[in-house]
Design a protein around this motif. Structure first.
Motif, short mmCIF file in Angstrom:
data_model
loop_
_atom_site.label_atom_id
_atom_site.label_comp_id
_atom_site.label_asym_id
_atom_site.label_seq_id
_atom_site.Cartn_x
_atom_site.Cartn_y
_atom_site.Cartn_z
N ILE A 1 27.73 33.81 53.54
CA ILE A 1 28.46 33.52 52.30
C ILE A 1 28.86 34.81 51.61
CG2 ILE A 1 28.20 32.57 49.96
CD1 ILE A 1 26.47 30.34 51.23
N VAL A 2 27.97 35.79 51.53
CA VAL A 2 28.28 37.08 50.91
C VAL A 2 29.38 37.79 51.70
CG1 VAL A 2 27.36 39.39 50.41
CG2 VAL A 2 26.05 37.36 49.78
N VAL B 1 31.76 36.43 53.65
CA VAL B 1 33.03 35.72 53.44
C VAL B 1 33.58 36.03 52.05
CG1 VAL B 1 34.06 33.42 53.17
CG2 VAL B 1 32.54 33.89 55.09
N TRP B 2 32.76 36.06 51.05
CA TRP B 2 33.18 36.34 49.68
C TRP B 2 33.78 37.76 49.58
CZ3 TRP B 2 30.67 39.67 46.00
CH2 TRP B 2 31.17 39.56 44.69
N ARG B 3 33.14 38.73 50.23
CA ARG B 3 33.65 40.12 50.21
C ARG B 3 34.97 40.23 50.96
NH1 ARG B 3 29.76 44.82 51.10
NH2 ARG B 3 31.12 45.77 49.58
N ARG C 1 37.27 37.88 51.25
CA ARG C 1 38.28 37.26 50.38
C ARG C 1 38.70 38.20 49.26
NH1 ARG C 1 37.39 30.88 49.36
NH2 ARG C 1 38.09 30.27 51.42
N ILE C 2 37.73 38.90 48.69
CA ILE C 2 38.05 39.84 47.61
C ILE C 2 38.95 40.95 48.15
CG2 ILE C 2 37.06 41.61 46.08
CD1 ILE C 2 34.77 39.74 45.53
N ARG C 3 38.68 41.48 49.34
CA ARG C 3 39.47 42.55 49.94
C ARG C 3 40.89 42.08 50.26
NH1 ARG C 3 35.19 45.42 53.98
NH2 ARG C 3 33.92 46.35 52.36
N ARG D 1 42.68 39.82 48.77
CA ARG D 1 43.43 39.54 47.56
C ARG D 1 44.05 40.82 47.00
NH1 ARG D 1 39.74 35.27 44.20
NH2 ARG D 1 39.95 33.58 45.68
#
Length: 185
Positions: A173-174, A176-178, A180-182, A184
C-alpha cells in the motif's frame, strides 16, 4: 530314648533350616505393573521432566485420604503441560501408602493422572523416575517440547503468518501510494 531325642533334634533342625530359607524383603501395600514409557504416555494425563522447587503441606483429597503437594519447574513435556511451573499431588506416607515422595531440588520424569478435581496426582505405581535413572524412558519418549522459562506460550504459527502478511500488505500500500504521488507530478 536316644531315637526319640534324635528325632526331636532332627525336627527342630529342619524347622530352623526352613525358617532360615525365607528371605525377608520389603512388602508394599500396593501392587504395580511395569509399563513401557510409550504406553505410559498414552495412559497418563501429564508426562513431563521437572525439578522440585517446593514441597507443600498435606491436605485431604476427595478421592484419597492424604496427599502432599509438590511444585515443579518444568523443563520439557510430552503431554498435558504448558506452564513452566506445575503442581502435582502424591499420596502422603511414601511407598507404605503407594505414594511417591519427591525430594526438593531433584529432577524427575513424572507421570501424573488427572483426578475428579482436575488436579494432577501421581503414585508409586506411576513409575516416576529420577531423570538420572530415566534413560530408557527418555529414549522411548523422544525429545519432548521445551517449556519457556518466561512462562509465555510460543506465538502460534498462524498468528506469525498473519503478522507477516499484514506487514507485506502495508508495504505494498505504501509503495503504490508513493508511485501515484510521483506520477501526478
Amino acid at each position: 530314648m536316644i531315637k526319640r531325642i534324635l528325632s526331636i533334634i532332627l525336627i527342630i533342625s529342619l524347622v530352623l533350616i526352613e525358617l532360615g530359607s525365607f528371605h525377608s524383603s520389603k512388602a508394599y501395600a500396593c501392587s504395580c505393573a511395569f509399563v513401557e514409557a510409550k504406553e505410559k504416555l498414552e495412559l497418563f494425563s501429564a508426562v513431563f521432566e521437572g525439578t522440585v522447587i517446593d514441597i507443600g503441606e498435606t491436605k485431604s483429597s476427595s478421592q484419597y485420604s492424604q496427599v502432599r503437594e509438590y511444585t515443579f519447574a518444568v523443563e520439557r513435556a510430552w503431554k498435558g503441560v504448558k506452564d513452566k511451573n506445575i503442581t502435582v499431588f502424591s499420596l502422603d506416607g511414601g511407598s507404605n501408602s503407594c505414594g511417591f515422595q519427591f525430594s526438593k531440588d531433584r529432577t524427575y520424569l513424572v507421570y501424573a493422572s488427572q483426578d475428579k478435581d482436575d488436579t494432577l496426582v501421581t503414585s508409586l505405581c506411576s513409575n516416576n523416575l529420577l531423570s538420572s535413572e530415566a534413560g530408557e524412558d527418555l529414549k522411548q519418549l523422544g525429545a519432548g517440547q521445551l517449556i519457556n522459562s518466561n512462562n509465555e506460550e510460543d506465538i502460534p504459527s498462524s498468528v506469525t503468518l498473519y503478522i507477516i502478511l499484514s506487514l507485506i500488505l502495508l508495504l505494498i500500500i505504501v509503495a503504490v501510494w508513493r508511485i501515484r504521488i510521483r506520477t501526478r507530478k
